[in-house]
Design a protein around this motif. Structure first.
Motif, PDB file in Angstrom:
ATOM      1  N   ALA A  64      -2.353   3.254 -12.840  1.00 42.58           N
ATOM      2  CA  ALA A  64      -2.436   2.453 -11.621  1.00 42.58           C
ATOM      3  C   ALA A  64      -2.354   0.960 -11.881  1.00 42.58           C
ATOM      4  O   ALA A  64      -2.120   0.191 -10.955  1.00 42.58           O
ATOM      5  N   THR A  88      -5.166  11.756   2.964  1.00 42.65           N
ATOM      6  CA  THR A  88      -4.790  10.351   3.025  1.00 42.65           C
ATOM      7  C   THR A  88      -6.042   9.476   2.971  1.00 42.65           C
ATOM      8  O   THR A  88      -7.165   9.968   2.914  1.00 42.65           O
ATOM      9  N   ASP A 129       0.820  -1.205   0.000  1.00 41.64           N
ATOM     10  CA  ASP A 129       0.000   0.000   0.000  1.00 41.64           C
ATOM     11  C   ASP A 129       0.860   1.264   0.000  1.00 41.64           C
ATOM     12  O   ASP A 129       0.566   2.239  -0.707  1.00 41.64           O
ATOM     13  N   ARG A 151       2.619   1.616  -3.365  1.00 43.73           N
ATOM     14  CA  ARG A 151       1.622   1.979  -4.373  1.00 43.73           C
ATOM     15  C   ARG A 151       1.235   3.456  -4.254  1.00 43.73           C
ATOM     16  O   ARG A 151       1.085   4.155  -5.259  1.00 43.73           O
ATOM     17  N   SER A 152       1.058   3.925  -3.032  1.00 44.20           N
ATOM     18  CA  SER A 152       0.656   5.314  -2.825  1.00 44.20           C
ATOM     19  C   SER A 152       1.693   6.278  -3.375  1.00 44.20           C
ATOM     20  O   SER A 152       1.357   7.264  -4.046  1.00 44.20           O
ATOM     21  N   LEU A 157       1.958   5.855  -7.468  1.00 50.16           N
ATOM     22  CA  LEU A 157       0.808   6.392  -8.198  1.00 50.16           C
ATOM     23  C   LEU A 157       0.726   7.914  -8.078  1.00 50.16           C
ATOM     24  O   LEU A 157       0.326   8.601  -9.027  1.00 50.16           O
ATOM     25  N   ALA A 158       1.110   8.447  -6.896  1.00 46.60           N
ATOM     26  CA  ALA A 158       1.108   9.904  -6.753  1.00 46.60           C
ATOM     27  C   ALA A 158       2.110  10.544  -7.704  1.00 46.60           C
ATOM     28  O   ALA A 158       1.832  11.582  -8.323  1.00 46.60           O
ATOM     29  N   SER A 172     -11.413   8.654   2.399  1.00 45.29           N
ATOM     30  CA  SER A 172     -10.461   9.768   2.395  1.00 45.29           C
ATOM     31  C   SER A 172     -10.615  10.620   3.648  1.00 45.29           C
ATOM     32  O   SER A 172     -11.709  10.738   4.206  1.00 45.29           O
ATOM     33  N   SER A 206      -7.457   2.797  -7.579  1.00 43.52           N
ATOM     34  CA  SER A 206      -6.583   1.823  -6.918  1.00 43.52           C
ATOM     35  C   SER A 206      -6.173   2.264  -5.528  1.00 43.52           C
ATOM     36  O   SER A 206      -6.029   1.440  -4.621  1.00 43.52           O
ATOM     37  N   GLU A 207      -5.968   3.567  -5.319  1.00 42.01           N
ATOM     38  CA  GLU A 207      -5.480   4.055  -4.033  1.00 42.01           C
ATOM     39  C   GLU A 207      -6.452   3.803  -2.885  1.00 42.01           C
ATOM     40  O   GLU A 207      -6.058   3.826  -1.719  1.00 42.01           O
TER      41      GLU A 207
END
Length: 527
Positions: A140, A200, A59, A62-63, A66-67, A195, A158-159
């Motif tokens: 993503a 976050t 996670d 990925r965060s 993707l950002a 969110s 995805s996030e």
């Protein structure tokens, strides 16, 4: 399980983790070069869990990834051009029912056409949804579609799929990266977070929602065994795209700097004058009294040399004995284009879309080379279309059509087989339509293909093509006065030649290309 983040645990609990010392194990060279390590080749740290894809792309990873990808696409023109061109190059779907009952086929296609105008809870059409999915696969590597009781689809990026942080794999050991698996490794449910005001995503039990797998379409490309989440298709391209962006900015700044006069003044003076000049010596200051105290001396600013700032198009007037030495009189750009092209190819290779099809203005590819690129993209495009049909289009159709039949919006399938459908896609664009038409004619004459095959390449089926031509024929005959305006269309016989070749009855036939004109006719025309 996903290994916990020691630094995060230390920040939350206040307990510092124990330090681990790592030692480089020197091993004798083995038989296989792939397993050998030396100083000339950087393989990075050896990982024993390389087969577990989800244990590496966690996670947190990925965060961050993707950002960076999303930000880069909004600022990097090269990456933005590739992402914007990709949905257009792939195309959009069109459902065709293929049951033997024509009335049911028309009813299903009409229902799908109307439903596709507003598919998501936000009111997006099916075409917009397909474009979003194609973009998300690049950025993503996946997207989640939640099937709602209202007949709409909720799109989840995805996030927003993940597990609580502290225990890595949640309280359930079968949950990894937001997906809970059964004993045989099949997804049972998905955890979607909420969110926060800090930007976050909260995956805690109180803030997250767990959705059963039967209500979720997880669209991603699985290319290895132990892989439950998708990887961004642009993941190998991100570093290269960033480097290309920074190189372009640096080269642009270098060119701008050349347009400005940057250098220093050089004076022909004696050695004592040079020392004073380097200390910022000014002869007029000798007549001024020196500082009375040490504090006064400390308050004085150190003297510096002259600094001349020039406006564009200006030039300084030099004193006797001065000359200008430029620091940047030219910039090197011999291999700049080759470097740019090499990096562009590296960016687009993981996606499979050739650079020449989305990066305009190259001018280095000839006709044959461009045709080869079209053939390459055509094969890659068919692979992507099959992936889209199997991953979500077939399942989306099965869910929505069955729901419509159960609720009376659509008559039941007369043959009880919902697999009798086809997804129509327009053919891949060709470079030369004239040569393509000649190729079609040759294949038709040889009996290799039929007209319906080429109609389907344009996303059309023979029923609608023939019906459209029939209606056009009847309207043309009514306009010409050959038929009454109130004629029953079902009683009108349309010539077969018109349906197949658009040939009007009584019109002159086309002259074969290989027949030569009579010499007397040529003489009459010349006269």
């Amino acid at each position: 399980m996903v290994a916990p983040n020691n630094r995060l645990i230390a920040e939350l609990t206040g307990v510092a983790p124990k330090e681990k010392r790592s030692a480089v194990i020197q091993m004798a060279p083995g038989y296989y070069d792939a397993s050998n390590t030396n100083r000339e080749r950087d393989w990075g740290p050896v990982s024993s869990g390389g087969v577990f894809e989800d244990h590496h792309f966690t996670d947190a990873t990925r965060s961050i990834t993707l950002a960076r990808l999303r930000k880069e696409i909004r600022n990097n023109p090269y990456l933005a051009g590739l992402v914007n061109k990709f949905p257009e190059a792939v195309g959009y779907s069109n459902l065709r029912s293929r049951t033997p009952v024509r009335e049911y086929n028309e009813a299903k296609e009409l229902f799908w056409f109307r439903w596709s105008k507003s598919v998501t809870v936000a009111g997006d059409s099916l075409r917009t949804l397909e474009e979003i999915i194609l973009r998300e696969l690049l950025i993503a590597g996946e997207v989640f579609l939640v099937l709602l009781n209202s007949g709409k689809v909720q799109v989840v990026p995805s996030e927003f799929c993940g597990s609580p942080w502290l225990n890595g794999a949640s309280a359930d050991s079968n949950e990894i990266n937001g997906i809970r698996y059964n004993a045989v490794g099949r997804p049972q449910s998905y955890r979607f977070g909420q969110s926060t005001i800090f930007g976050t995503v909260d995956f805690s039990d109180r803030a997250s929602t767990v959705v059963q797998a039967r209500n979720v379409l997880h669209v991603y490309h699985k290319d290895r065994v132990l892989m439950g989440r998708g990887l961004p298709w642009l993941l190998p391209s991100l570093a290269t795209a960033r480097d290309l962006y920074e190189i372009t900015r640096a080269k642009t700044k270098q060119i701008k700097d050349v347009t400005s006069l940057i250098g220093y003044l050089k004076k022909s003076i004696d050695s004592e004058g040079i020392e004073k000049f380097m200390r910022g010596y000014d002869p007029e200051e000798e007549a001024e009294p020196t500082a009375a105290t040490a504090d006064d001396a400390a308050d004085e600013a150190p003297a510096t040399g002259r600094k001349i700032v020039l406006a564009p198009g200006s030039f300084p007037e030099l004193e006797e004995g001065e000359s200008i030495e430029l620091l940047n009189s030219e910039y090197q750009a011999q291999d700049y284009k080759e470097l740019i092209m090499l990096m562009l190819h590296a960016i687009s290779s993981p996606v499979g879309l050739p650079v020449e099809l989305w990066f305009s203005g190259l001018g280095d590819v000839n006709y044959s080379g461009f045709k080869g690129l079209g053939t390459q993209w055509n094969a890659r495009r068919k692979y992507i279309l099959n992936l889209l049909e199997g991953n979500y289009l077939d399942r989306l159709h099965f869910w929505r059509i069955n729901k419509a039949a159960n609720e009376g919006e659509l008559p039941p399938n007369p043959v009880n087989d919902d697999d009798l459908i086809e997804w129509a896609w327009k053919r891949t664009a060709v470079l030369d339509d004239e040569k393509h038409a000649k190729s079609v004619t040759l294949r038709l004459k040889s009996g290799e293909r039929i007209l319906a095959d080429f109609w389907e390449e344009d996303g059309l089926y023979e029923e609608e093509v023939l019906e459209r031509r029939r209606q056009f024929y009847i309207k043309a005959m009514i306009a010409a006065g050959e038929l009454a305006a109130d004629v029953d269309p079902t009683t009108v016989k349309v010539p077969l030649t018109f349906l197949l070749k658009n040939e009007i009855p009584g019109s002159a036939p086309d002259k074969p290309e290989n027949v030569k004109e009579d010499a007397s006719e040529n003489q009459d025309r010349a006269a």
